[in-house]
Design a protein around this motif. Structure first.
Motif: not given
Lengths: 872, 110
Positions: A18, A27-36, A38-39, A59-60, B27, B44, B47, B69-70, B73-74
């Motif tokens: 952050r 926002e959206d990258i953090e969302g992606d990270l959270t989703e991955m 969780a998976r 890596g980011l 994702v 990385g 993006q 699940v996110r 976050k949108r």
């Protein structure tokens, strides 16, 4: 999907993300990270999920994702802007070359001292850590309870190691070591090897000593096998191949079965050669198996990988009960010391090798930090004081739209430039001073002690950055705070409103200086007290020559002594097993108590001849000394010291005639006044003296002013009488004082660094005065025109500093008092802390500071007012 | 035409965004590339490329809905712009043209 809601991704990395991420896309990258994440969690492995999450964030961390520095609108100009910062910074450094030099030299000396001390501290703390299995090696030590006392010994008895191996499944191996001092002879080289150890053949399995030649399995198996270190091999065999040859040590021939690398500097005990354990045990089988209270060995055990030492410790009581029969004394406990802690641990009796002092490490570290602080304070003081010089620049930048954080970056950058230049200079200084520093701390300080180069370089760079930021933060904060309008105001008062901070920093510098000076003086006071204390025996003018029980000396002891006494200047001579200042061996002895029962005890012994007391001028307070005409004295007479009879609750007269059963049955015939046969770090322990024919060392008391000639004469005589024994003499007082080596070193080192810290402090003071004088040039001019005298002008400038020193003295005194009195707890005899020392320290600091200030202020006071007033 | 040269990874990302049509967010893109190309894609790298392509005007993006699940976050859905699809088509045509220009003899007989 929402099955495991409670597992959070690693906080630290998330926060890091952050912090660096461009908010527009965060926002959206953090969302992606959270989703991955969780998976990954759903797939089972939580640790792996966390690691992958962290790796992704790392890596980011790359351009394109990291937010732009500065406002986006300025981002296109940032590179030329930085170039401009750099140019103005360098210009200002060059323009005020004097101040820059003060800053750079101060920081360089500070950094250099800091690195040297850090090097030393690191090397002291690295002891024994080079052994690959270091964390699994422990030394068995003993807390031995006799009827009268509890003894804390570093040694253990010979059956201990084998029994540990048998009884504890956690123990993988053991090794027993015992130090011998032997006379090695080969061709025409004959020399004592006091660092000889006998060792079990397992020594190479436990410790990481490198055997260069020979087989580590068999090298120390047979009796009379010897493994030499490379330097000892070179000493006796030169370029010959030593393996397979024989070396005469004392009266035996040893077969060289291996050559090993020299024992590293940072080992708590070091040796020049190892002799097979069987050389001793072959004739002492009974002792080896059963002498549970004969504590002649240092035993190290190696635990199995993964075995816990607590497990072993918890079974110790049981182990002792099962194996050791009580024999009037018993083991309270058998602690296990981790190998790497031994060097710094509080010494127990009969330690092998030298010991460091954690106290000294703390004190030195504090000094190192102090010196670095003084140097940083200099920078802060000078930078804030001279900020007015940069007002126009700052004002202009602000007017043109520079943001505060850009100015902060600029001035932090400036302090970084100075620190980097200083650190380059510091590397040079360290390079030049390293040999002297090695001499000062009496340590080899080889670079091999350090971890790999990159690690060191990383730490150094980190340190430089840290110092640069530490020193630069406050000035950057102050300078960037200026309002552009202030430049155009006639008064500059508001700008110097932060003078208070400078005063605080200067007082802290003075406090540190006074503490160091007073502390050093008090350390020397204490050492003087210790050195000049009446030890109860004469150490001045007594020399000691090792003889190692040479048969000729033993057989003709009186004849040899008489021959020596005929030399002018020789007063008395005596043979004994050991001498004061050396460790005296302790022996199991039974002594008759008041109720007539024989009480067992472990008591220290010195075995000596008729003239021991008179050589050392040890006084008797009851009874008599050994007498030549009483033949039975040779075997049945015992002398005992005051401490012992106090322990037993006897008056000196009561002690006489008490029965003793030791090596042989006998009686106490005399009571000695206590003498400190060991250093004043420890109390006098009970001691007995009995007669011996074995002469390990010959003590010779000399008198007169021309000792060198007398010694030369003794040497000539010695070589005439016993030509094959080297006359390898040492002075008892020197040898005795060597026990305070660590303390003396502390005094010396503290002295040198006190000087350095004063030097750096004075540099800063000089800079500040120069600045004050410069700022008040006109004021001084006007004062002089109005009739002020030169002294009053000087006083005007110095007055401020004098107050600071007085305050510093008031704060430094109790602090130093506290620290020094804690340090003195190390000695049983403490010097009284002399308040005058603080006055002296204060005066010294004051004088030096005053001289520093005066140089410039007198020049200012003498300047012709017309010059200073004509400027505008 | 030279000004619009696409890098290999850029091309793949744009193709994937096209394939996923309305479902192209971070994702999903990674999954799609990994499935089709059998290679690891780091978030990385992805993006950075997505933002670069957006800056160049080949892609555009808009926020979607937020899901539990996110962490609330949108999602940001990417789609090809008309410039982007033109570039992509041109690149493909270029490739095919070049492939067709290879004389038949140049292929080893198998």
């Amino acid at each position: 999907m929402n099955s495991i809601p409670h597992i959070q991704p690693p906080k630290f990395f998330l926060r890091f993300f952050r912090w660096f991420c461009d908010p527009a896309i965060m926002e959206d990258i953090e969302g992606d990270l959270t989703e991955m994440f969780a998976r990954d969690i759903d797939s089972g492995n939580i640790t792996k999920a966390k690691i992958q999450f962290s790796v992704r964030i790392l890596g980011l961390f790359r351009p394109g994702i990291i937010k732009k520095i500065g406002r986006p609108s300025l981002s296109n100009h940032s590179s030329p802007m930085f170039k401009n910062y750099f140019i103005t910074s360098v210009r200002s450094l060059v323009r005020s070359a004097g101040f820059s030099t003060i800053n750079i030299v101060g920081l360089a000396v500070g950094l250099a001292t800091f690195s040297l001390i850090a090097f030393y501290v690191y090397s002291e703390l690295s002891y024994d850590r080079y052994h690959v299995k270091a964390d699994r090696i422990f030394r068995i030590v003993e807390n031995l309870r006799t009827e009268n006392e509890e003894l804390f010994q570093s040694t253990s008895s010979p059956p201990m190691g084998p029994r540990f191996l048998k009884d504890f499944p956690e123990v993988e191996n053991y090794v027993r070591l015992q130090q011998w001092s032997l006379l090695a002879q080969r061709n025409d080289i004959s020399s004592y090897e006091p660092e000889t150890y006998i060792a079990d053949s397992t020594v190479f399995d436990i410790f990481s000593f490198n055997l260069v030649k020979g087989d580590k399995k068999t090298a120390l198996r047979e009796p009379f096998s010897i493994v030499l270190t490379e330097s000892m091999a070179k000493k006796y065999f030169g370029n010959e191949e030593p393996v397979g040859q024989t070396l005469k040590m004392d009266y035996d021939n040893y077969k060289v079965t291996g050559v090993m690398e020299d024992v590293p500097e940072n080992s708590h005990f070091r040796f020049s050669n190892l002799i097979s354990f069987s050389t001793w045990s072959r004739n002492n089988k009974d002792y080896e198996d059963r002498a549970w209270f004969w504590n002649g060995f240092h035993t190290y055990v190696l635990l199995h990988e993964g075995a816990s030492v607590e497990n072993v410790r918890s079974k110790m009581k049981d182990f002792i009960k099962r194996n050791v029969k009580e024999a009037g004394m018993y083991y309270e406990d058998l602690p296990l010391q981790p190998l790497s802690s031994i060097y710094m641990a509080a010494p127990r009796s009969w330690e092998n090798g030298t010991r460091g002092s954690m106290n000294n490490i703390y004190i030195l570290s504090i000094i190192a930090v102090f010196i670095l602080l003084i140097a940083c304070f200099n920078y802060i003081n000078l930078a804030t004081a001279r900020a007015s010089r940069r007002l126009k620049e700052v004002g202009l930048r602000k007017t043109l739209g520079a943001l505060r954080r850009m100015l902060i970056a600029q001035f932090l950058g400036e302090s970084l430039i100075i620190t980097i230049v200083a650190s380059i200079l510091a590397v040079g200084l360290v390079w030049i001073s390293l040999p002297y520093f090695r001499g000062l701390v009496e340590s080899q300080l080889s670079f091999s002690v350090l971890p790999n180069v990159w690690y060191v370089a990383g730490v150094m760079i980190g340190l430089v950055l840290f110092i640069g930021l530490l020193a630069g933060a406050y000035p950057a904060y102050i300078i960037s705070q200026f309002q552009p309008v202030q430049i155009f105001r006639s008064s500059t008062k508001g700008i110097f409103g932060h003078n208070g901070m400078r005063k605080v920093l200067v007082s802290i510098q003075f406090i540190i200086s006074i503490m160091l000076v007073a502390g050093t003086l008090l350390v020397y006071d204490q050492l003087d007290v210790v050195r000049n204390q009446d030890l109860g025996f004469t150490k001045k003018g007594v020399i000691v020559v090792p003889t190692n029980g040479d048969t000729a000396i033993v057989n003709y002891l009186d004849a040899v002594k008489n021959e020596l006494k005929r030399i002018p200047g020789v007063v008395q001579a005596s043979g004994s097993t050991s001498t004061p200042g050396q460790s005296a061996g302790n022996n199991y002895t039974e002594i008759e108590m008041t109720d007539g029962k024989m009480s067992p005890t472990n008591i220290n012994f010195i075995y000596a001849d008729h003239d021991f007391l008179s050589t050392y001028e040890i006084k008797l307070i009851a009874g008599r000394n050994f007498q030549r005409d009483v033949k039975s004295d040779d075997t049945t007479a015992y002398l005992i010291n005051e401490t012992a009879i106090k322990d037993f609750g006897w008056t000196p007269e009561q002690a006489l005639g008490k029965k003793v059963r030791g090596r042989q049955g006998g009686k106490i015939i005399g009571v000695m006044k206590d003498f400190n046969y060991r250093s004043l770090h420890t109390k006098v322990e009970p001691l007995m003296v009995a007669m011996t024919t074995y002469v390990g060392r010959m003590s010779i008391r000399l008198e007169g002013t021309d000792l060198p000639t007398t010694i030369a004469n003794v040497k000539t005589k010695w070589n005439e009488l016993i030509p094959y024994l080297p006359f390898d003499y040492s002075f008892v007082d020197v040898e005795f004082d060597r026990q305070y080596k660590a303390d003396q070193q502390l005094g010396k080192v503290a002295g040198v660094f006190t000087g350095l810290s004063m030097f750096i402090g004075c540099l800063g003071l000089l800079g500040l005065t120069a600045f004050v004088v410069e700022r008040r040039t006109k004021e001084i001019g006007i004062r002089k025109v109005l009739g002020a005298s030169i002294p009053s002008v000087v006083l005007l400038i110095t007055r401020e500093f004098i107050w600071l020193i007085v305050i510093a003295l008031a704060i430094a005194t109790p602090l130093t008092w506290y620290f020094i009195s804690r340090w003195e707890q190390n000695f049983i005899l403490q010097a009284v802390i002399n308040p005058l020392r603080f006055v002296m320290a204060g005066t010294v600091v004051f004088l030096i500071a005053w001289l520093t200030i005066s140089v410039l202020s007198i020049r200012a006071a003498n300047a012709n007012p017309t010059k200073s007033l004509r400027m505008e | 035409m030279n000004r619009h040269q696409l890098g290999e990874f850029e091309e793949i990302v744009m193709l994937t965004v096209g394939i996923l049509y309305k479902e192209a967010y971070g994702v999903a893109i990674i999954d799609e590339i990994e499935a089709r190309q059998n290679r690891k894609v780091s978030i990385g790298a992805l993006q950075t490329v997505l933002r670069r392509l957006e800056d160049k005007g080949y892609l555009t993006s808009e926020f979607g809905e937020a899901t539990n699940v996110r962490g609330g976050k949108r999602k940001r859905y990417f789609s090809l712009t008309s410039l982007g699809s033109r570039i992509l088509r041109e690149t493909q045509e270029q490739r095919v043209e070049m492939f067709n220009a290879i004389p038949r003899m140049a292929f080893p007989k198998s």
